[in-house]
Design a protein around this motif. Structure first.
Motif, PDB file in Angstrom:
ATOM      1  N   ASP A 261       0.817  -1.207   0.000  1.00  9.10           N
ATOM      2  CA  ASP A 261       0.000   0.000   0.000  1.00  9.10           C
ATOM      3  C   ASP A 261       0.852   1.259   0.000  1.00  9.10           C
ATOM      4  OD1 ASP A 261      -2.112  -1.623  -0.011  1.00  9.10           O
ATOM      5  OD2 ASP A 261      -2.669  -1.338   2.115  1.00  9.10           O
ATOM      6  N   MET A 262       1.916   1.283   0.764  1.00 15.44           N
ATOM      7  CA  MET A 262       2.764   2.469   0.825  1.00 15.44           C
ATOM      8  C   MET A 262       3.447   2.728  -0.514  1.00 15.44           C
ATOM      9  SD  MET A 262       2.405   4.074   3.530  1.00 15.44           S
ATOM     10  CE  MET A 262       3.761   5.203   3.216  1.00 15.44           C
ATOM     11  N   LYS A 263       3.806   1.678  -1.232  1.00 17.99           N
ATOM     12  CA  LYS A 263       4.411   1.875  -2.544  1.00 17.99           C
ATOM     13  C   LYS A 263       3.427   2.547  -3.500  1.00 17.99           C
ATOM     14  CE  LYS A 263       7.899  -1.791  -2.614  1.00 17.99           C
ATOM     15  NZ  LYS A 263       8.365  -3.005  -3.322  1.00 17.99           N
ATOM     16  N   LEU A 264       2.191   2.099  -3.421  1.00 14.07           N
ATOM     17  CA  LEU A 264       1.180   2.706  -4.283  1.00 14.07           C
ATOM     18  C   LEU A 264       1.003   4.175  -3.957  1.00 14.07           C
ATOM     19  CD1 LEU A 264      -1.517  -0.117  -4.355  1.00 14.07           C
ATOM     20  CD2 LEU A 264       0.131   0.474  -6.127  1.00 14.07           C
ATOM     21  N   LEU A 265       0.977   4.514  -2.682  1.00 17.58           N
ATOM     22  CA  LEU A 265       0.850   5.911  -2.301  1.00 17.58           C
ATOM     23  C   LEU A 265       2.041   6.736  -2.771  1.00 17.58           C
ATOM     24  CD1 LEU A 265      -0.609   5.564   1.300  1.00 17.58           C
ATOM     25  CD2 LEU A 265      -1.796   6.384  -0.722  1.00 17.58           C
ATOM     26  N   GLU A 266       3.257   6.182  -2.656  1.00 16.90           N
ATOM     27  CA  GLU A 266       4.449   6.895  -3.107  1.00 16.90           C
ATOM     28  C   GLU A 266       4.419   7.112  -4.617  1.00 16.90           C
ATOM     29  OE1 GLU A 266       7.687   4.611  -1.718  1.00 16.90           O
ATOM     30  OE2 GLU A 266       7.422   5.152   0.400  1.00 16.90           O
ATOM     31  N   GLN A 267       3.988   6.066  -5.350  1.00 15.61           N
ATOM     32  CA  GLN A 267       3.905   6.220  -6.793  1.00 15.61           C
ATOM     33  C   GLN A 267       2.916   7.314  -7.172  1.00 15.61           C
ATOM     34  OE1 GLN A 267       2.991   2.473  -8.573  1.00 15.61           O
ATOM     35  NE2 GLN A 267       4.906   1.478  -7.955  1.00 15.61           N
ATOM     36  N   ARG A 268       1.792   7.308  -6.478  1.00 10.89           N
ATOM     37  CA  ARG A 268       0.787   8.325  -6.805  1.00 10.89           C
ATOM     38  C   ARG A 268       1.286   9.724  -6.457  1.00 10.89           C
ATOM     39  NH1 ARG A 268      -2.079   9.830 -10.542  1.00 10.89           N
ATOM     40  NH2 ARG A 268      -3.591  11.419  -9.928  1.00 10.89           N
ATOM     41  N   ALA A 269       2.036   9.859  -5.377  1.00  9.67           N
ATOM     42  CA  ALA A 269       2.605  11.152  -5.010  1.00  9.67           C
ATOM     43  C   ALA A 269       3.581  11.636  -6.075  1.00  9.67           C
ATOM     44  CB  ALA A 269       3.296  11.048  -3.651  1.00  9.67           C
ATOM     45  N   GLU A 270       4.396  10.719  -6.603  1.00  8.18           N
ATOM     46  CA  GLU A 270       5.329  11.098  -7.662  1.00  8.18           C
ATOM     47  C   GLU A 270       4.577  11.550  -8.909  1.00  8.18           C
ATOM     48  OE1 GLU A 270       7.811   7.761  -8.232  1.00  8.18           O
ATOM     49  OE2 GLU A 270       8.871   7.954  -6.315  1.00  8.18           O
TER      50      GLU A 270
END
Length: 757
Positions: A670-679
């Motif tokens: 889940d955190m990876k998905l959030l980081e990708q979306r932030a980028e």
């Protein structure tokens, strides 16, 4: 065994040999034990119902009921079918009176009673053994929730019997005794239908046999009776509602209106109302009955009778003190309407010779009582009614002397029943008569009675009047008053008092004191009013000391205010510095303010700064502004809360799960998905930034130093050209020209012994 008897009886039943079959059934019942009779009786009863032998069937049913009384309903139904209604009514009456009877068909006792009423009322010529009137009247006392149907059944019985006058008497009794609007509607509709049918029958008879004088008189009588019935309906309905609740004040007033034009009935109605209504149980305001009763006499010119009614009304033990106070005030109003001013004052005023417990409204009772002490009668508590005292104060101001009016106001303050408006009225009254210090004392007494926020109006009026009266002659006293007012003042009410205080200091005091007051005000007002207070502070400081003295005020405002008003304050501060020629100070303000301005939501600020740099800056300052903008944007991009809010805003229609943000990647963390979306959001924000036509870039790319210099020169048309001493071609090179230098040898003596030959 019963099986043989059943087969034998069944066989005989099919042979249609009635007598032999009946005797066989009797032999079977005698031969079998009683515990097996229930197998024989159904076949026996079916046999007797099949043949038209009512007497035989009746006798058989009577024998059957001795064994099974619960079969009475079946017997009653059979009796109805053979038109032996008298015995059916007797059996049904016995069933209704039997409390232990349980219906096989699930009927309640009331349903059986209703069937009995219908049976005996609809067949009066066939039911002779029962006293129909007594039976139905017994139901009226037993089933009080269904009175309408029972009354209609009794009247229907008399109508079918031909006793029309008795039927009319029953209807009249019904409409005078029913307790609910539903029962009244049933009875009245039936009554009206009865009268219409009687008129129609009489008219039809007259048309067939010819009209005679007696018939015409009778027809006119019936028409008049029907018309009167229709006119009485509102009054009868009102009587029903009053029987439900005799203490309903509103319904009594409606009853009086129904008697409009009939003074005797109105008087009787009011008399009955004031006798019936219990103030403790009343629905509505019971004192209005006494007031309306007295006003009726007043409208008819009988003032003495009206005074008598008011006098009796003041002796009623009302539930609320306000009711008794209203009676006293209405009595005074009546005297004023007829210009009996002295009488009005005598009703409410406390005279010197009045003893405790006298009949005056404001007189002290023999024993003091608290206003809300319900254990005491209202007559002992009305002396603390503000309504009575307010009216007395108005009368004294209009009709009395200054001394008597002042005594009334002082008495109100002594009883501690005054309101802020009463205090202000008292002070204004004293001011009108030129007793200024007395009016200020009245304000002081009112301030001692109340606390914030109730005392706010008193303070505002007091301070305004004091300043208007003394101005700067009693400055220290005025300052003490303002300090007292501000001591414990809530933030909500502080602004007005601080503005009055500062205005006093500006007009009659010292400017530095006024500035100190404004400074205190910016801290004392609620946050929502701080921006307006700082604007006033800045304006007054600029008018008194000049624009340059507003700099610390701007700095304090920017430090204290929230982001939105602080941003506006920064823009105003920077604009002021620009007008003063302090370009560097303005640029520093813009730089400071940029830390609270997200480029994606505060575009106007960055456009303003850009326009400022294009007018007053150069290549380096523009580059510095762009660097700060990138830095601020990166700061806001890394804030988790901001990113989360942006994601929720973009995906407002999503279900809220992380998998919705990245379909097809449910297996990822889940955190990876959030980081990708932030980028992704950061990249989109980078692409969405507006580009100038000359390509001012965040990082130096293809744009050369010459292009940036050319941009800065084009953006400042007011720049002074000091490059006249350049080359003949007028070109402004990016690099300075080389200056020729003359070379000269250094004497050897300078080196001394350090230099070799």
């Amino acid at each position: 065994m019963p099986r043989i008897w059943l087969d034998y009886c069944q066989f005989l039943t099919e042979q249609c040999r009635v007598t032999r079959t009946r005797r066989t059934f009797d032999r079977a019942l005698r031969a079998l034990p009683i515990t097996q009779h229930h197998r024989i009786w159904p076949l026996y009863l079916a046999f007797v119902r099949r043949h038209p032998l009512p007497e035989t069937a009746v006798r058989v049913y009577r024998r059957y009921l001795k064994l099974s009384p619960e079969g009475a309903e079946e017997y009653i139904e059979y009796l109805r079918s053979i038109d032996r209604l008298d015995e059916a009514a007797l059996r049904l009456a016995a069933v209704v009176n039997d409390d232990k009877f349980v219906s096989k068909e699930g009927k309640s006792n009331y349903q059986l009673w209703h069937e009995l009423c219908d049976l005996i009322s609809q067949n009066p010529d066939k039911v002779k053994s029962l006293n129909v009137g007594a039976i139905i009247r017994g139901g009226l006392t037993r089933f009080t929730d269904q009175l309408g149907k029972l009354w209609c059944s009794l009247a229907d019985y008399y109508i079918r019997s031909g006793h029309f006058e008795k039927a009319r008497d029953v209807y009249e009794e019904a409409v005078q005794t029913v307790m609910t609007v539903r029962d009244f509607s049933q009875v009245f509709d039936s009554y009206a239908q009865f009268e219409e049918s009687m008129i129609a029958a009489k008219m039809e008879t007259a048309s067939e046999l010819g009209k005679e004088d007696d018939d015409e008189v009778e027809l006119e009588l019936r028409l008049a009776r029907f018309e009167r019935l229709m006119l009485r309906r509102p009054l009868l309905l009102n009587s029903v509602l009053l029987r439900q609740n005799p203490h309903n004040v509103h319904e009594w007033h409606k009853r009086v209106q129904l008697h409009a034009g009939n003074p005797q009935q109105i008087i009787n109605t009011y008399t009955e109302a004031v006798r019936t209504v219990d103030p403790a149980k009343a629905t509505g305001k019971p004192h209005t009955l006494w007031v309306a009763f007295a006003k009726f006499y007043e409208d008819n010119g009988q003032l003495e009778d009206a005074r008598t009614i008011f006098a009796k009304g003041t002796q009623v033990n009302f539930k609320q003190v306000d009711d008794l106070a209203s009676v006293w005030c209405e009595a005074g109003e009546m005297e004023l309407r007829h210009h009996n001013y002295d009488q009005a004052l005598r009703l409410l005023r406390v005279c010197d010779h009045c003893l405790p417990g006298c009949g005056r409204a404001t007189a002290m009772p023999a024993r003091k009582a608290e206003y809300f002490d319900s254990s005491e009668p209202v007559q002992n508590r009305v002396y603390k009614s503000l309504k009575v005292w307010s009216m007395l104060a108005d009368l004294e101001e209009s009709l009395g002397t200054f001394k008597s009016t002042k005594a009334v106001y002082d008495r109100i303050l002594d009883l501690r029943i005054a309101t802020p408006q009463i205090v202000i009225n008292y002070a204004l009254f004293l001011e009108e008569h030129k007793y200024f210090e007395e009016s200020f004392k009245a304000y002081e007494r009112g301030i001692a009675l109340f606390r914030w926020p109730n005392v706010a109006d008193i303070w505002h009026t007091y301070l305004t009047k004091f300043i208007a009266r003394y101005g700067g002659t009693k400055l220290e006293r005025a300052r003490d008053l303002f300090e007292q007012a501000l001591d414990g003042c809530p933030q909500k009410y502080a602004k007005t008092i601080y503005l009055l205080y500062a205005g006093l200091e500006e007009q009659h005091g010292l400017a530095r004191h006024a500035m100190a007051v404004y400074e205190r005000a910016t801290r004392a007002v609620p946050p929502a009013e701080q921006y307006d207070m700082f604007n006033i502070y800045i304006k007054r400081a600029a008018e008194i000391y000049g624009v340059t003295h507003t700099r610390p005020i701007y700095e304090k405002a920017i430090e204290v205010l929230s982001d939105e008003p602080a941003r506006d304050m920064c823009l105003r501060f920077a604009d002021m510095e620009c007008r003063l020629g302090e370009i560097d100070r303005a640029r520093a303000i813009y730089s400071y303010c940029s830390q609270i301005c997200d480029p994606r939501t505060t575009g106007p600020f960055w456009q303003t700064w850009k326009a400022f740099e294009l007018r007053h800056g150069n290549e380096d300052t523009i580059r510095e502004m762009l660097r700060i903008r990138r830095s601020v944007q990166a700061t806001y991009n890394t804030q988790v809360n901001f990113m989360a809010s942006q994601m929720l805003k973009v995906y407002s229609s999503a279900t809220g799960t992380v998998s919705d943000l990245a379909p097809g990647q449910s297996g990822m963390d889940d955190m990876k998905l959030l980081e990708q979306r932030a980028e992704q959001l950061a990249a989109e924000a980078e692409r969405d930034q507006p580009r100038t036509k000359d390509q001012i870039l965040f990082v130096r790319g293809k744009a050369s130093r010459a292009e940036l210099a050319q941009l800065s020169r084009q953006a400042n048309p007011d720049e002074i050209d000091i490059d006249d001493d350049l080359g003949d071609d007028g070109a402004d090179d990016d690099e300075p020209d080389e200056v020729p230098l003359e070379q000269q040898s250094v004497p050897s003596a300078v080196f001394g012994g350090l230099k070799d030959d």
